[in-house]
Write a protein that holds these residues in place. Structure first.
Motif, PDB file in Angstrom:
ATOM      1  N   PHE A  10      57.515   3.290  84.400  1.00 28.57           N
ATOM      2  CA  PHE A  10      58.809   3.970  84.420  1.00 28.57           C
ATOM      3  C   PHE A  10      58.639   5.420  84.875  1.00 28.57           C
ATOM      4  N   LEU A  11      57.648   6.107  84.324  1.00 30.09           N
ATOM      5  CA  LEU A  11      57.403   7.505  84.698  1.00 30.09           C
ATOM      6  C   LEU A  11      57.007   7.612  86.165  1.00 30.09           C
ATOM      7  N   ASP A  12      56.180   6.687  86.632  1.00 31.82           N
ATOM      8  CA  ASP A  12      55.784   6.699  88.046  1.00 31.82           C
ATOM      9  C   ASP A  12      57.001   6.551  88.956  1.00 31.82           C
ATOM     10  N   ALA A  38      58.207  14.556  84.842  1.00 36.57           N
ATOM     11  CA  ALA A  38      58.484  14.395  86.270  1.00 36.57           C
ATOM     12  C   ALA A  38      58.996  15.697  86.887  1.00 36.57           C
ATOM     13  N   ASN A  39      59.754  16.453  86.123  1.00 37.58           N
ATOM     14  CA  ASN A  39      60.311  17.701  86.622  1.00 37.58           C
ATOM     15  C   ASN A  39      59.223  18.723  86.921  1.00 37.58           C
ATOM     16  N   GLU A  40      58.163  18.697  86.122  1.00 37.65           N
ATOM     17  CA  GLU A  40      57.087  19.676  86.257  1.00 37.65           C
ATOM     18  C   GLU A  40      56.411  19.609  87.621  1.00 37.65           C
ATOM     19  N   ILE A  41      56.317  18.400  88.209  1.00 38.57           N
ATOM     20  CA  ILE A  41      55.621  18.251  89.484  1.00 38.57           C
ATOM     21  C   ILE A  41      56.586  18.017  90.650  1.00 38.57           C
ATOM     22  N   SER A  42      57.867  18.142  90.393  1.00 41.14           N
ATOM     23  CA  SER A  42      58.851  17.938  91.462  1.00 41.14           C
ATOM     24  C   SER A  42      59.713  19.183  91.630  1.00 41.14           C
ATOM     25  N   PHE A  43      60.828  19.260  90.938  1.00 45.58           N
ATOM     26  CA  PHE A  43      61.741  20.377  91.103  1.00 45.58           C
ATOM     27  C   PHE A  43      61.146  21.703  90.639  1.00 45.58           C
ATOM     28  N   VAL A 101      61.076   9.199  92.611  1.00 47.91           N
ATOM     29  CA  VAL A 101      62.450   9.585  92.944  1.00 47.91           C
ATOM     30  C   VAL A 101      62.594  11.100  92.992  1.00 47.91           C
ATOM     31  N   MET A 102      62.105  11.780  91.967  1.00 46.49           N
ATOM     32  CA  MET A 102      62.295  13.226  91.879  1.00 46.49           C
ATOM     33  C   MET A 102      61.459  13.987  92.908  1.00 46.49           C
ATOM     34  N   LYS A 103      60.244  13.506  93.201  1.00 43.91           N
ATOM     35  CA  LYS A 103      59.425  14.163  94.228  1.00 43.91           C
ATOM     36  C   LYS A 103      60.048  13.986  95.607  1.00 43.91           C
ATOM     37  N   SER A 104      60.665  12.825  95.835  1.00 41.66           N
ATOM     38  CA  SER A 104      61.352  12.602  97.101  1.00 41.66           C
ATOM     39  C   SER A 104      62.529  13.557  97.246  1.00 41.66           C
ATOM     40  N   ILE A 154      70.447  11.719  88.222  1.00 45.58           N
ATOM     41  CA  ILE A 154      69.565  10.557  88.295  1.00 45.58           C
ATOM     42  C   ILE A 154      70.009   9.556  87.238  1.00 45.58           C
ATOM     43  N   ALA A 155      69.929   8.277  87.576  1.00 42.01           N
ATOM     44  CA  ALA A 155      70.359   7.233  86.640  1.00 42.01           C
ATOM     45  C   ALA A 155      69.388   6.062  86.681  1.00 42.01           C
ATOM     46  N   THR A 156      69.298   5.370  85.564  1.00 46.69           N
ATOM     47  CA  THR A 156      68.514   4.148  85.500  1.00 46.69           C
ATOM     48  C   THR A 156      69.285   3.110  84.699  1.00 46.69           C
ATOM     49  N   ASP A 157      69.088   1.846  85.057  1.00 45.30           N
ATOM     50  CA  ASP A 157      69.711   0.762  84.307  1.00 45.30           C
ATOM     51  C   ASP A 157      68.781   0.238  83.222  1.00 45.30           C
ATOM     52  N   ALA A 158      67.676   0.944  82.988  1.00 50.90           N
ATOM     53  CA  ALA A 158      66.762   0.590  81.897  1.00 50.90           C
ATOM     54  C   ALA A 158      67.311   1.104  80.572  1.00 50.90           C
ATOM     55  N   GLU A 159      66.843   0.510  79.498  1.00 50.28           N
ATOM     56  CA  GLU A 159      67.171   0.976  78.148  1.00 50.28           C
ATOM     57  C   GLU A 159      65.984   1.772  77.631  1.00 50.28           C
ATOM     58  N   ILE A 160      66.249   2.973  77.136  1.00 47.89           N
ATOM     59  CA  ILE A 160      65.160   3.833  76.689  1.00 47.89           C
ATOM     60  C   ILE A 160      65.685   4.816  75.653  1.00 47.89           C
ATOM     61  N   ASP A 161      64.888   5.084  74.633  1.00 45.34           N
ATOM     62  CA  ASP A 161      65.290   6.031  73.593  1.00 45.34           C
ATOM     63  C   ASP A 161      65.380   7.446  74.159  1.00 45.34           C
ATOM     64  N   LYS A 162      66.225   8.260  73.551  1.00 47.29           N
ATOM     65  CA  LYS A 162      66.481   9.612  74.059  1.00 47.29           C
ATOM     66  C   LYS A 162      65.206  10.456  74.120  1.00 47.29           C
ATOM     67  N   LYS A 163      64.366  10.409  73.091  1.00 44.49           N
ATOM     68  CA  LYS A 163      63.158  11.236  73.089  1.00 44.49           C
ATOM     69  C   LYS A 163      62.220  10.855  74.222  1.00 44.49           C
ATOM     70  N   LEU A 164      62.100   9.559  74.487  1.00 39.42           N
ATOM     71  CA  LEU A 164      61.218   9.103  75.557  1.00 39.42           C
ATOM     72  C   LEU A 164      61.827   9.436  76.925  1.00 39.42           C
ATOM     73  N   LEU A 165      63.149   9.365  77.020  1.00 42.34           N
ATOM     74  CA  LEU A 165      63.847   9.733  78.254  1.00 42.34           C
ATOM     75  C   LEU A 165      63.642  11.216  78.546  1.00 42.34           C
ATOM     76  N   GLU A 166      63.765  12.042  77.528  1.00 46.75           N
ATOM     77  CA  GLU A 166      63.560  13.485  77.688  1.00 46.75           C
ATOM     78  C   GLU A 166      62.123  13.792  78.090  1.00 46.75           C
ATOM     79  N   LYS A 167      61.180  13.070  77.482  1.00 44.55           N
ATOM     80  CA  LYS A 167      59.767  13.264  77.810  1.00 44.55           C
ATOM     81  C   LYS A 167      59.505  12.944  79.272  1.00 44.55           C
ATOM     82  N   ALA A 168      60.055  11.815  79.746  1.00 39.88           N
ATOM     83  CA  ALA A 168      59.864  11.411  81.140  1.00 39.88           C
ATOM     84  C   ALA A 168      60.450  12.450  82.091  1.00 39.88           C
ATOM     85  N   LEU A 169      61.635  12.950  81.779  1.00 33.17           N
ATOM     86  CA  LEU A 169      62.282  13.934  82.645  1.00 33.17           C
ATOM     87  C   LEU A 169      61.473  15.222  82.707  1.00 33.17           C
ATOM     88  N   ARG A 170      60.971  15.687  81.576  1.00 35.64           N
ATOM     89  CA  ARG A 170      60.163  16.907  81.554  1.00 35.64           C
ATOM     90  C   ARG A 170      58.902  16.744  82.397  1.00 35.64           C
TER      91      ARG A 170
END
Length: 392
Positions: A245-247, A205-210, A252-255, A187-203
């Motif tokens: 951003f999280l939404d 979203a992952n919990e309710i998708s994959f 994407v991940m639920k799809s 998965i990729a985004t053209d947004a700018e985001i700090d690593k900790k916030l990126l990791e938080k979003a992935l965790r």
């Protein structure tokens, strides 16, 4: 089919390495290289299996050591799992080949396919060279096709937000069970985001998708999700606009997760299991997962048999101290059980299951307000056939 190749600043290329050792000839592209034109902040989640493939071990180290990476190299047809020191060297070589050809580093590595076979590194190198030569030419569909194994269709998803986009691809059809599955997702985004916030979003979203899907209850050695953010759009994500951003990431991940279940090996129906009225979210998850894993439930769905007894039995074995007299069960909105069997028309429910590609099972525990939703699919004769012939 929009996906990762449609996100600004990310280039995809595919190549043919003939990686899978099989008697059946194949013209399939089986190498994928993804390059971010700018260094990209990286986050990842991996299988929790104690037996981890070499690319998983390597990429875990790289994501921890580097805040930013320049790309991903992946192959299908060979998992490079249970291959010892040579397997680690081969995974490292995959990354080095990309580094030498592009002048960029580091590269994350992923593999999927047969376990226990060494990578054919001479063919691998040629395939990577071809993929790099084709950077920017592969569509999202073609990128997804390059990582397919027993999949019957490529899986892509895309979200367009206010000033940024998120695109992804995935593969997976069998050996699917959290956490996570014999699945890869990039998965990729053209947004700018700090690593900790990126990791938080992935965790999150992952919990309710994959991590809320299962096909056959078997956990893989190679599960990997990479999430790269290169900031090309100039849109910065902070705590203030994190929600949108999280939404988008969840969408994407639920799809992608839904597409994996829909493409479950031999599957004819998707099963959406909703557990409501639980004391806690964790208890709702346990009940939903137990139903989703039940071979008896999954075979009943394949036969379009509204066998509510199998579902109630599975729910009762989840260990959450449900109360039989309070429990209600619906299939497709039809109430079949309310502490005991209801006066429903079995013919009507059978017809619903027969005509529907998605079966909805709802269990109300009537013990609280928490809920959780799980996705699975039916078990068919074809599942056995596919896996009996997988290596040949």
């Amino acid at each position: 089919m929009k996906g990762i190749a449609d996100v600004k600043g990310f280039l995809c290329g595919t190549g043919k390495g003939n990686i899978k050792n099989t008697l059946k000839p194949s013209n399939k592209k089986d190498i994928l290289v993804i390059v971010s034109e700018k260094p990209a902040t990286a986050a990842a989640v991996f299988t929790t299996n104690d037996v981890k493939a070499a690319p998983v071990k390597l990429s875990q180290k790289l994501v921890k050591a580097y805040e930013k990476v320049h790309g991903i190299v992946a192959n299908s047809g060979n998992a490079n799992a249970c291959t010892g020191e040579r397997g680690m060297k081969d995974a490292e070589t995959m990354a080095k080949i990309c580094q030498n050809l592009t002048g960029k580093s580091p590269f994350l590595v992923a593999s999927t396919g047969v376990i226990g076979e060494f990578l054919p590194m001479d063919r691998m190198e040629k395939g990577i060279e071809e993929a790099v030569e084709n950077l920017g030419k592969a569509t999202s569909k073609e990128a997804a096709q390059a990582i397919m194994t027993t999949d019957t269709f490529p899986k892509t998803a895309f979200f367009e937000g206010k000033g940024f986009t998120i695109g992804g691809i995935a593969k997976g059809a069998g050996m699917i069970d959290p956490a996570m599955a014999t699945m890869l997702s990039f998965i990729a985004t053209d947004a700018e985001i700090d690593k900790k916030l990126l990791e938080k979003a992935l965790r999150e979203a992952n919990e309710i998708s994959f991590n809320a899907i299962t096909v056959d209850g078997d956990m893989s050695t190679n599960d990997t999700v990479f999430f790269l953010a290169n900031g090309t759009s100039g849109k910065r994500i902070t705590e203030e606009n994190y929600g949108e951003f999280l939404d988008g990431l969840k969408e994407v991940m639920k799809s992608l997760a839904y597409q994996i279940v829909k493409d479950g090996e031999g599957a004819t129906k998707v099963v959406r299991i909703k557990v409501i009225g639980a004391r806690t979210k964790e208890e709702a998850r346990k009940v939903a997962r137990k139903i989703a894993l039940s071979p008896l439930v999954k075979t009943a769905v394949f036969g379009c048999d509204p066998n509510w007894g199998r579902i109630i039995a599975a729910a009762g074995s989840a260990g959450v101290k449900l109360v039989e007299e309070k429990t209600e069960l619906k299939i497709g909105g039809y109430l079949l059980f309310k502490g005991t069997k209801t006066d429903y028309d079995e013919t009507v429910v059978h017809k619903y299951m027969k005509k529907s590609e998605e079966i909805v099972i709802e269990v109300n525990l009537n013990l609280g307000s928490a809920f959780f939703e799980y996705l699975t699919c039916d078990f068919s004769y074809e599942y056995v056939k596919i896996n009996a012939e997988y290596r040949t």
